[in-house]
Scaffold this motif. Sequence first.
Motif, PDB file in Angstrom:
ATOM      1  N   UNK A 189      -1.110  19.800 -10.608  1.00 52.36           N
ATOM      2  CA  UNK A 189      -0.679  21.176 -10.381  1.00 52.36           C
ATOM      3  C   UNK A 189      -0.074  21.344  -8.987  1.00 52.36           C
ATOM      4  N   UNK A 190      -0.654  20.682  -8.004  1.00 54.92           N
ATOM      5  CA  UNK A 190      -0.082  20.737  -6.660  1.00 54.92           C
ATOM      6  C   UNK A 190       1.349  20.194  -6.670  1.00 54.92           C
ATOM      7  N   UNK A 191       1.546  19.072  -7.368  1.00 54.40           N
ATOM      8  CA  UNK A 191       2.886  18.480  -7.453  1.00 54.40           C
ATOM      9  C   UNK A 191       3.850  19.447  -8.132  1.00 54.40           C
ATOM     10  N   UNK A 192       3.383  20.111  -9.189  1.00 56.34           N
ATOM     11  CA  UNK A 192       4.241  21.053  -9.907  1.00 56.34           C
ATOM     12  C   UNK A 192       4.634  22.229  -9.013  1.00 56.34           C
ATOM     13  N   UNK A 193       3.659  22.771  -8.270  1.00 53.20           N
ATOM     14  CA  UNK A 193       3.959  23.874  -7.353  1.00 53.20           C
ATOM     15  C   UNK A 193       4.984  23.441  -6.305  1.00 53.20           C
ATOM     16  N   UNK A 194       4.773  22.254  -5.723  1.00 52.97           N
ATOM     17  CA  UNK A 194       5.691  21.764  -4.696  1.00 52.97           C
ATOM     18  C   UNK A 194       7.092  21.544  -5.256  1.00 52.97           C
ATOM     19  N   UNK A 195       7.172  20.923  -6.431  1.00 56.21           N
ATOM     20  CA  UNK A 195       8.487  20.637  -7.018  1.00 56.21           C
ATOM     21  C   UNK A 195       9.251  21.925  -7.295  1.00 56.21           C
ATOM     22  N   UNK A 196       8.544  22.938  -7.815  1.00 58.87           N
ATOM     23  CA  UNK A 196       9.207  24.205  -8.129  1.00 58.87           C
ATOM     24  C   UNK A 196       9.732  24.883  -6.875  1.00 58.87           C
TER      25      UNK A 196
END
Length: 485
Positions: A369-376
């Motif tokens: 989820x952290x990766x998803x937030x950062x990518x977005x």
Amino acid sequence: MIEVRAEGGIHLPQAGIWLDPRTARDFAFVSHAHSDHIARHRRVLLSGPTSRLLGVRLSGERVEEVLPFGAPRDFDRFRATLLPAGHVLGASMLLLEHEEGSLLYTGDFNLRPGIACETAAWAPAETLVMETTFGLPRYRFPPTESVIASFLDFCRETLEEGGVPVVLAYSLGKAQEALRLAADAGMSVMVHGAIHALAQVYAELLPDFPTFERYTAGRVQGKVLICPPSAAESPMVRRIANRRTVSLTGWAMDPQYRFRSRCDLALPLSDHAGYDDLLRLVEQVAPRRVLTVHGFAEEFAADLRARGIEAWALEGRNQLDLPLRITGPSATAPGPTPAHPEHETSPPGPLDGFGTLCEALAATTSRLRKIAHLAAFLENLEPADLRRTVAWVAGNPLPGRAGRRLQTGGALLRRAVAAAARLPEAEVRVATRRLGDTGLAARELLAGRTRPEPWSFAATEELFEALAGARGPVERTDLLGTALA
């Protein structure tokens, strides 16, 4: 169009010439004699005044191709015309015409009428390579006349009160402007040794340049003393007990500059173009392509692209280099609703999304989820803000500055919030204990007590740099309090 390369400098391989390279080259155009634009080249193209000033600043032999302003000259592979840049005496733009097209290189330039140098001129060109030192909208300088009036008032008042006005100005250009302004207003002027030899060249080349004298200990009373900024803390200046200092620089537009420079007054008298004049030059030259260099090059290029102009930072990372959608720095990442949403502490600004991102990262322990937030979030950033975000999320407020710290602990933060909110520090401590977080306490206490303004990534980075370079907790508190107010 003419090919332009950034190869440790600006290189025009088709024309066989470099533009203001900092390392020695076989053939280089030298736009002006500031130290960051000169090197021991074998052969140089430059204006007559720059040749004279270069002789003072850089010894050694070289072949000089000296061109008068406005007079084209043909070289092996191109035609060159020099146009005054309005930056310092002799500063020039280069209009280069080649079979592949035309190019105007500005060097450092200033469109306001020159105080002690030629007034800028320009010409249309297919490619515009321009400096963008002040390439952010906040660097819209006030009218020059009002800045000059404030400067002269400061000098007169200091002299009338028996003090010595010490003017901090760059040795070449700004110092001579200050000299002319003060002398033309009837004041006697004394200059630091680093300024004296350069001012003598001005006096030789400008028939109406005023008289001045070199600094002599014990004779400065009743005179305006002009020194380079590097001399501000020198024994020579510190021995003047009744001094008052004024700094002349475009960076005075930054609220924290006066505290950082430790001067009594900072005035935005700049020999560089402000944001509006940068836009004006682009409009006047009407190029098919703009390449930006120095200062806020990436940000200004992005502004031009938003206006429908092809523009790229020559030495930066543009979005063509990134497989990301560039839709603007204010896009937000998914995450929880921030605490205390009823407090609108500022209008929407570029950092709003970053705050939401940090809250989203803190709210989950899931690595995916952290990766998803950062990518977005990252895919919506301009390259300069992308660099800052990656460093800050990794816990490094000063990228590339290993070992440097902000040194802003909880006590200092509370004092800064108290100063900005005009409240006792004890009240900030109570709010911090109640909410469990100094940031939440600041948000609550500053709401309605300060004037909300958007805050950018670049402004945050500048604040971090200022905090890291501050001399002690008092100066850091002043810097942070000013930023919060």
